[in-house]
Design a protein around this motif. Structure first.
Motif, PDB file in Angstrom:
ATOM      1  N   LEU A 289     -35.200 -48.498 -47.934  1.00 37.80           N
ATOM      2  CA  LEU A 289     -35.729 -49.414 -48.944  1.00 37.80           C
ATOM      3  C   LEU A 289     -36.926 -50.221 -48.454  1.00 37.80           C
ATOM      4  N   VAL A 290     -36.900 -50.668 -47.188  1.00 32.73           N
ATOM      5  CA  VAL A 290     -37.981 -51.534 -46.695  1.00 32.73           C
ATOM      6  C   VAL A 290     -39.354 -50.852 -46.799  1.00 32.73           C
ATOM      7  N   PRO A 291     -39.532 -49.623 -46.260  1.00 36.30           N
ATOM      8  CA  PRO A 291     -40.854 -48.999 -46.423  1.00 36.30           C
ATOM      9  C   PRO A 291     -41.148 -48.576 -47.860  1.00 36.30           C
ATOM     10  N   SER A 292     -40.103 -48.177 -48.600  1.00 41.22           N
ATOM     11  CA  SER A 292     -40.349 -47.672 -49.956  1.00 41.22           C
ATOM     12  C   SER A 292     -40.760 -48.785 -50.918  1.00 41.22           C
ATOM     13  N   VAL A 293     -40.167 -49.985 -50.798  1.00 41.79           N
ATOM     14  CA  VAL A 293     -40.587 -51.073 -51.689  1.00 41.79           C
ATOM     15  C   VAL A 293     -42.039 -51.472 -51.410  1.00 41.79           C
ATOM     16  N   CYS A 294     -42.439 -51.376 -50.144  1.00 43.11           N
ATOM     17  CA  CYS A 294     -43.826 -51.684 -49.804  1.00 43.11           C
ATOM     18  C   CYS A 294     -44.778 -50.705 -50.483  1.00 43.11           C
ATOM     19  N   LEU A 295     -44.466 -49.419 -50.399  1.00 39.81           N
ATOM     20  CA  LEU A 295     -45.333 -48.397 -50.987  1.00 39.81           C
ATOM     21  C   LEU A 295     -45.389 -48.521 -52.507  1.00 39.81           C
ATOM     22  N   ILE A 296     -44.222 -48.640 -53.138  1.00 34.03           N
ATOM     23  CA  ILE A 296     -44.194 -48.735 -54.600  1.00 34.03           C
ATOM     24  C   ILE A 296     -44.822 -50.046 -55.073  1.00 34.03           C
ATOM     25  N   GLY A 297     -44.606 -51.136 -54.320  1.00 29.19           N
ATOM     26  CA  GLY A 297     -45.234 -52.407 -54.664  1.00 29.19           C
ATOM     27  C   GLY A 297     -46.747 -52.335 -54.572  1.00 29.19           C
ATOM     28  N   GLY A 298     -47.257 -51.690 -53.519  1.00 32.52           N
ATOM     29  CA  GLY A 298     -48.705 -51.526 -53.380  1.00 32.52           C
ATOM     30  C   GLY A 298     -49.280 -50.691 -54.502  1.00 32.52           C
ATOM     31  N   ILE A 299     -48.574 -49.618 -54.890  1.00 36.64           N
ATOM     32  CA  ILE A 299     -49.041 -48.748 -55.976  1.00 36.64           C
ATOM     33  C   ILE A 299     -49.103 -49.519 -57.290  1.00 36.64           C
ATOM     34  N   LEU A 300     -48.040 -50.262 -57.595  1.00 39.05           N
ATOM     35  CA  LEU A 300     -48.001 -50.984 -58.868  1.00 39.05           C
ATOM     36  C   LEU A 300     -49.049 -52.087 -58.930  1.00 39.05           C
ATOM     37  N   MET A 301     -49.284 -52.779 -57.809  1.00 39.48           N
ATOM     38  CA  MET A 301     -50.314 -53.821 -57.806  1.00 39.48           C
ATOM     39  C   MET A 301     -51.694 -53.227 -58.019  1.00 39.48           C
TER      40      MET A 301
END
Length: 343
Positions: A289-301
């Motif tokens: 979850l830690v790396p995946s939330v970073c990636l998905i958060g960056g994409i959505l922003m």
């Protein structure tokens, strides 16, 4: 083993999508710049218009990097808070960090007219809003941690944070009531959020704070997984509850506090992205979850910022308006299907 290969493949896809959104964000705007022009600006090659190079390197590139960092920081801090409090509706600002930052900025903007000459110039320097927001967040965090040291229940910390947030919000309301139109407008512009106002120097400071908070989060993965089954279970695994709790809170303050200080309060990203990630990966393991939330958060922003730019137009919408339009329906959807939440 098969699931690990699936996760690795998904991570590769997310990284490719992140790079694609990054290039799209730089390309779109009031003036559309081709991929060839972007690569020429990066490499110093021949470019169709020299103004494109300035636009890419000095305006759009730092803004896109800021969007990624903010997406990383808010999404990860939201995950930390939801896990620590075992509350699916906890966000990165439940400890009152955003309200503290707003109080610091409100005191600066609405009290600046009191000061004159050199002091007024000093207060309104380029770093003044960042410093004021940081001090406000830090003071609220410090107060919450001092009070929380006297309580053993994690949920009590959540309530304390919410109460301090309410107190600071009340003070801000009083200040806005007595402020004049110009001060109120300046404060409201800060609350709308802005990704495009950072210099390279400020971007470096933000990046260092995000990296520090991320490292603390990575070090807390074992504790985070243990907290999912309650503090008693975590204690049975030999985890120092108080130390782990403070580490997670400090990591959240670094991530969410720095984002708020540099770009203003950004709504819903920290609340919605962790849930989207859990449903996407169908796991509660924070190693995933830690790396995946970073990636998905960056994409959505990046996507939100691209929409806010209103491509092929001179209009720029507030980033907070776009994140709220996307995040609010997600939260409503989560409430509707609350019984199916992975927690």
């Amino acid at each position: 083993m098969a699931s690990e290969k699936t996760y690795k493949f998904t991570f590769i896809i997310l990284i490719i999508v992140l790079i694609g959104c990054f290039l799209m964000n730089i390309s779109l705007g009031s003036v559309s710049i081709s991929l060839e022009g972007i690569f020429a600006a990066f490499t110093g090659g021949d470019i169709e218009k020299e103004t494109w190079r300035i636009t890419v390197l000095d305006i759009r590139l730092p803004k896109a990097i800021t969007a990624i960092l903010v997406g990383f920081g808010l999404s990860l801090s939201g995950l930390l808070m939801q896990t620590l409090f075992r509350n699916p509706l906890s966000g990165p600002f439940v400890l009152g960090l955003s309200s503290g930052a707003s109080l610091g900025v409100a005191l600066l903007i609405m009290g600046a007219s009191v000061f004159g000459g050199f002091m007024g110039t000093l207060l309104l320097s380029s770093y003044s809003l960042v410093i004021a927001a940081s001090l406000g967040s830090f003071l609220v965090l410090l107060t919450v941690m001092i009070v929380s040291s006297r309580v053993k229940d994690t949920m009590s910390i959540l309530i304390i944070g919410l109460m301090f947030g309410s107190i600071t919000a009340a003070i801000v309301s009083v200040l806005t009531y007595f402020s004049d139109a110009e001060e109120l407008k300046q404060f409201m512009m800060w609350t709308l959020g802005s990704l495009g106002s950072l210099t390279w120097e400020e971007l470096g400071i933000l990046a260092s704070l995000i990296v520090s908070g991320t490292l603390l989060s990575v070090l807390s993965i074992k504790s985070l997984n243990a907290f999912l089954l309650g503090e008693n279970y975590a204690r049975s695994l030999g985890i120092d509850i108080k130390k782990a709790r403070y580490t997670i809170i400090i990591a959240t303050s670094l991530l969410a506090g720095s984002c708020t200080a540099f770009v203003g309060p950004i709504a819903f990203i920290g609340l919605a992205i962790p849930h989207i990630t859990r449903l996407f990966f169908n796991t509660t393991n924070h190693k995933i979850l830690v790396p995946s939330v970073c990636l998905i958060g960056g994409i959505l922003m990046l996507i939100c910022d691209s929409i806010a730019q209103v491509p092929f137009s001179d209009i720029t919408l507030p980033i907070n308006a776009i994140t709220s339009m996307i995040g609010a329906p997600v939260v409503i959807w989560l409430l509707v299907r609350k019984r199916k939440m992975i927690f």
